[in-house]
Design an enzyme around this catalytic site. Structure first.
Site, PDB file in Angstrom:
ATOM      1  N   GLY A   1       0.811  -1.210   0.000  1.00 39.31           N
ATOM      2  CA  GLY A   1       0.000   0.000   0.000  1.00 39.31           C
ATOM      3  C   GLY A   1       0.843   1.258   0.000  1.00 39.31           C
ATOM      4  O   GLY A   1       2.076   1.215   0.082  1.00 39.31           O
ATOM      5  N   SER A   2       0.169   2.399  -0.064  1.00 37.91           N
ATOM      6  CA  SER A   2       0.862   3.681  -0.205  1.00 37.91           C
ATOM      7  C   SER A   2       1.741   4.007   0.993  1.00 37.91           C
ATOM      8  O   SER A   2       2.820   4.591   0.841  1.00 37.91           O
ATOM      9  CB  SER A   2      -0.162   4.800  -0.424  1.00 37.91           C
TER      10      SER A   2
ATOM     11  N   ASP B   1       2.614  -2.815   8.464  1.00 37.49           N
ATOM     12  CA  ASP B   1       1.659  -2.648   7.371  1.00 37.49           C
ATOM     13  C   ASP B   1       0.810  -1.412   7.617  1.00 37.49           C
ATOM     14  O   ASP B   1       0.747  -0.902   8.745  1.00 37.49           O
ATOM     15  CB  ASP B   1       0.763  -3.887   7.275  1.00 37.49           C
ATOM     16  N   GLY B   2       0.169  -0.942   6.586  1.00 34.46           N
ATOM     17  CA  GLY B   2      -0.791   0.141   6.716  1.00 34.46           C
ATOM     18  C   GLY B   2      -2.185  -0.419   6.942  1.00 34.46           C
ATOM     19  O   GLY B   2      -2.367  -1.612   7.175  1.00 34.46           O
TER      20      GLY B   2
ATOM     21  N   GLY C   1      -5.331  -2.259  -1.468  1.00 34.69           N
ATOM     22  CA  GLY C   1      -4.379  -2.583  -2.524  1.00 34.69           C
ATOM     23  C   GLY C   1      -4.607  -3.944  -3.145  1.00 34.69           C
ATOM     24  O   GLY C   1      -3.870  -4.353  -4.047  1.00 34.69           O
TER      25      GLY C   1
ATOM     26  N   GLU D   1      -1.631 -10.482   3.006  1.00 33.62           N
ATOM     27  CA  GLU D   1      -1.394  -9.649   4.186  1.00 33.62           C
ATOM     28  C   GLU D   1      -1.843 -10.368   5.453  1.00 33.62           C
ATOM     29  O   GLU D   1      -1.132 -10.372   6.466  1.00 33.62           O
ATOM     30  CB  GLU D   1      -2.128  -8.311   4.037  1.00 33.62           C
TER      31      GLU D   1
ATOM     32  N   LYS E   1      -7.507   7.723   8.797  1.00 31.69           N
ATOM     33  CA  LYS E   1      -7.915   6.313   8.778  1.00 31.69           C
ATOM     34  C   LYS E   1      -8.592   5.875  10.075  1.00 31.69           C
ATOM     35  O   LYS E   1      -9.079   4.746  10.167  1.00 31.69           O
ATOM     36  CB  LYS E   1      -6.694   5.425   8.509  1.00 31.69           C
TER      37      LYS E   1
END
EC number: 5.3.1.6
Length: 228
Positions: free
Chosen positions: A30-31, A85-86, A101, A107, A125
Site C-alpha cells: 500500500g501507499s 503494514d498500513g 491494494g 497480508e 484512517k
C-alpha cells in the site's frame, strides 16, 4: 496543516525503532509502505542489519528488491518476527479493514504469522466503526463471484461491487476477484466475517480483527501510539 503524506512520514522514527539487527520482517502493501520502505532499506543498509523480508504482494516484493532488501517466500520461513503494514480503517478497538491494494489474503497470512503486528496510518484512517469511510474488500473465486455477491447483499442492506481497474476486472496476485462491500452502520464485524468466510468461493475478508499489537498514528498534533 500537514497533508496525508506528511502525516505518514511523521511516523517514520517510531516505525524504524521497531527494526533490529537480525529478524524476519513482514512487509505490507500500500501507499504507506511504499512511502516508508526506502527509509527502512536505508536503515538496514547503514546499520548492517541481517533482515529477511517476506512480502505481501508482488509489487512490494519488486520494490524491496530494488532497494536492496533480501526477501524470501512465505514457505521458506517458519516464523516472522515483526510485520509492518498500513490500514484503510482502524476503529477504537484497533480492529482494522485492509485490502485497498488488493493484497488482503497475503497480508492476513503474514500478519497472523508475525510475533508482533504493527500498523501505521495517518489520522484520516481512524473511524468510529468499520465501514464508516471505506468499503470492506472480500477476495473471491472467479467461478462463482456473482452468486457470492448476491449472497452478501442478502445479508443486510449492503451494496456490493466487483472491483475494476480502468474498466477491467481487478485480479489479485492469487488470480481472484475482489468484491467491495459498502457496509451500513451497525454491522457486527465478527458475525459478518464468519458469515462471509463460510460462503463457498470466499478466500478471505478484509477484516483484521484482534490482530494489531500497536497502531502508530500520524496526526496534526504529532504521533500517537495506540495499544490495547
Amino acid at each position: 496543516m500537514k497533508d496525508v503524506k506528511a502525516l505518514k512520514l511523521m511516523t517514520l522514527n517510531d516505525v524504524l525503532s521497531q527494526i533490529n539487527g537480525d529478524m524476519t520482517l513482514g512487509i505490507g502493501t500500500g501507499s504507506t509502505m511504499e512511502l516508508l520502505l526506502p527509509q527502512m532499506a536505508q536503515l538496514i543498509k547503514e546499520r548492517g542489519y541481517n533482515i529477511t523480508g517476506v512480502c505481501t504482494s508482488n509489487k512490494i516484493a519488486f520494490l524491496a528488491k530494488e532497494l536492496g532488501i533480501k526477501i524470501c517466500e512465505i514457505n521458506d520461513v517458519d516464523h516472522i518476527d515483526l510485520a509492518i503494514d498500513g490500514a484503510d480503517e482502524v476503529d477504537p478497538s484497533l480492529n482494522i479493514i485492509k485490502g485497498g491494494g488488493g493484497a488482503l489474503f497475503r497480508e492476513k497470512v503474514i500478519d497472523e504469522m508475525a510475533s508482533r503486528f504493527v500498523v501505521v496510518v495517518d489520522e484520516t484512517k481512524m473511524v468510529q466503526y468499520l465501514g464508516e469511510t471505506f468499503k470492506l474488500p472480500v477476495e473471491v473465486d472467479k467461478f462463482n463471484w456473482y452468486h457470492i455477491l448476491r449472497k452478501i447483499e442478502s445479508y443486510a442492506d449492503i451494496k456490493v461491487e466487483r472491483r475494476v481497474n480502468e474498466d477491467v476486472a481487478f485480479i489479485t496476485d492469487n488470480g481472484n476477484y475482489i468484491l467491495d462491500c459498502k457496509l451500513p452502520k451497525g454491522i457486527d464485524p465478527y458475525k459478518f466475517h464468519e458469515y462471509l468466510i463460510h460462503l463457498t468461493g470466499v478466500f478471505e475478508t478484509g477484516y483484521f480483527l484482534d490482530m494489531a499489537d500497536q497502531v502508530i498514528v500520524g496526526t496534526q498534533e504529532g504521533v500517537k501510539i495506540l495499544e490495547k
